[in-house]
Write a protein that holds these residues in place. Structure first.
Motif, short mmCIF file in Angstrom:
data_model
loop_
_atom_site.label_atom_id
_atom_site.label_comp_id
_atom_site.label_asym_id
_atom_site.label_seq_id
_atom_site.Cartn_x
_atom_site.Cartn_y
_atom_site.Cartn_z
N UNK A 99 0.91 -1.20 -0.02
CA UNK A 99 0.02 0.07 0.10
C UNK A 99 0.78 1.06 0.00
N UNK A 100 1.93 1.31 0.80
CA UNK A 100 2.91 2.29 0.68
C UNK A 100 3.38 2.58 -0.71
N UNK A 101 3.87 1.60 -1.18
CA UNK A 101 4.54 2.00 -2.52
C UNK A 101 3.41 2.46 -3.48
N UNK A 102 2.43 1.74 -3.82
CA UNK A 102 1.20 2.23 -4.61
C UNK A 102 0.77 3.48 -4.37
N UNK A 103 0.53 3.90 -3.19
CA UNK A 103 0.24 5.17 -2.83
C UNK A 103 1.11 6.26 -3.16
N UNK A 104 2.65 6.10 -3.29
CA UNK A 104 3.53 6.73 -3.64
C UNK A 104 3.49 6.93 -4.99
N UNK A 105 3.32 6.03 -5.98
CA UNK A 105 3.21 5.98 -7.26
C UNK A 105 1.91 6.55 -7.80
N UNK A 106 0.83 6.47 -6.87
CA UNK A 106 -0.23 7.05 -7.64
C UNK A 106 -0.27 8.55 -7.10
N UNK A 107 0.50 9.04 -6.09
CA UNK A 107 0.61 10.33 -5.73
C UNK A 107 1.56 11.05 -6.83
N UNK A 108 2.21 10.43 -7.68
CA UNK A 108 3.04 10.93 -8.74
C UNK A 108 2.10 10.85 -10.20
N UNK A 109 0.93 10.38 -9.92
CA UNK A 109 0.01 10.20 -11.17
C UNK A 109 0.36 8.98 -12.22
N UNK A 110 1.26 7.99 -11.69
CA UNK A 110 1.40 6.67 -12.20
C UNK A 110 0.15 5.64 -12.19
N UNK A 111 0.41 5.13 -13.33
CA UNK A 111 -0.88 3.82 -13.69
C UNK A 111 -0.04 2.63 -12.84
N UNK A 112 -1.03 1.79 -12.48
CA UNK A 112 -0.46 0.54 -11.91
C UNK A 112 -1.26 -0.71 -12.68
N UNK A 113 -0.51 -1.57 -13.15
CA UNK A 113 -0.83 -2.74 -13.45
C UNK A 113 -0.73 -3.83 -12.76
#
Length: 280
Positions: A11-25
């Motif tokens: 959750x920590x990693x994904x939250x950081x990615x999404x804060x940067x506006x990155x999409x997640x597969x």
């Protein structure tokens, strides 16, 4: 690439990615990865900024007499393949991380799970739906990738996402086969040399069905019987099911007049293998 064992890390990693506006597969797996899984990972990498792969042998989807303990595992090899495919993060939890001792909430489904694999494995899809829901909640992916070899699982997950308004796009990907036609599967590793040869009867039987359809046959019973006869000619094969079902509802059809899933499950020795195709 990192390997995370806890929900908090993911959750920590994904939250950081999404804060940067990155999409997640996201590619959920039970590990012992092969070229079929690799094709899912590569598609995920091509369509998303970051990719998570889960490697979790989910005890909830195994029946009492099934192969939970013997299911093949090789995290080191899996990690190498994930890294080579461009995966950013592996989620590899222990069962106690996914299921607390007092766990008592489940996701279940009717209709789509009553036939095919659900008929002979009655608790299987309850376990699949529950763990995939948990994984979607943990990873929060934009897109999730599943193989067409597990056609019923793909249909069940697509229905579950629609029914429960989950904010994820489920993408089905083609079956990847060996050069001789055998569908890639982690359970292929169970097969002896003789069983491996015998297992080719699955793809051979599906080719018989394709030829019948190409020649204009539309009677589902006739196709099913001819496919069954092809499999029964192999002494090491024991049929679990041979079915022609509506590609969307998974209900049996009498005639092939719309997209139909031609699916089979066959025991080669003690190993249960599945394969399928969808008519156009």
């Amino acid at each position: 690439m990192k390997i995370a064992a806890t929900v908090e890390e993911i959750r920590s990693a994904v939250k950081a990615w999404k804060k940067e506006g990155l999409s997640v597969g996201f590619v959920p797996t039970m590990g012992y990865l092969h070229e079929g899984h690799q094709s899912l990972m590569q598609k995920a990498v091509s369509e998303n900024d970051r990719v998570v792969v889960s490697i979790f042998v989910n005890p909830m989807q195994f029946g009492p007499s099934e192969d939970l303990e013997s299911y093949p595992r090789d995290l080191e090899k899996d990690a190498t393949l994930c890294e080579a495919s461009g995966v950013d993060l592996i989620f590899h939890p222990e069962p106690k991380e996914m299921y607390h001792p007092d766990f008592s909430s489940f996701v279940d489904m009717h209709s789509l799970t009553d036939s095919l694999c659900g008929k002979s494995r009655p608790a299987h899809f309850r376990g699949v739906c529950t763990v995939v829901t948990k994984l979607f909640n943990i990873v929060q992916p934009d897109r999730a990738y599943f193989g067409q070899k597990d056609a019923q699982q793909l249909a069940v997950i697509q229905q579950m996402v629609r029914d429960l308004n989950m904010d994820v796009t489920v993408i089905g990907c083609p079956i990847i086969r060996e050069a001789d036609g055998l569908a890639k599967s982690s359970r292929n590793s169970y097969l002896s040399a003789d069983e491996r040869k015998a297992a080719l009867v699955l793809s051979r039987a599906l080719e018989v069905a394709k030829q019948l359809l190409a020649n204009g046959e539309r009677d589902a019973a006739k196709i099913r019987n001819t496919v069954s006869e092809t499999i029964q000619a192999e002494s090491m094969a024991k049929i679990d099911y041979v079915e022609l079902v509506d590609a969307r509802t998974l209900q049996q059809v009498d005639s092939v007049e719309r997209p139909v899933l031609v699916a089979l499950a066959v025991y080669i020795g003690k190993t249960r293998l599945i394969d399928n195709f969808i008519t156009e």
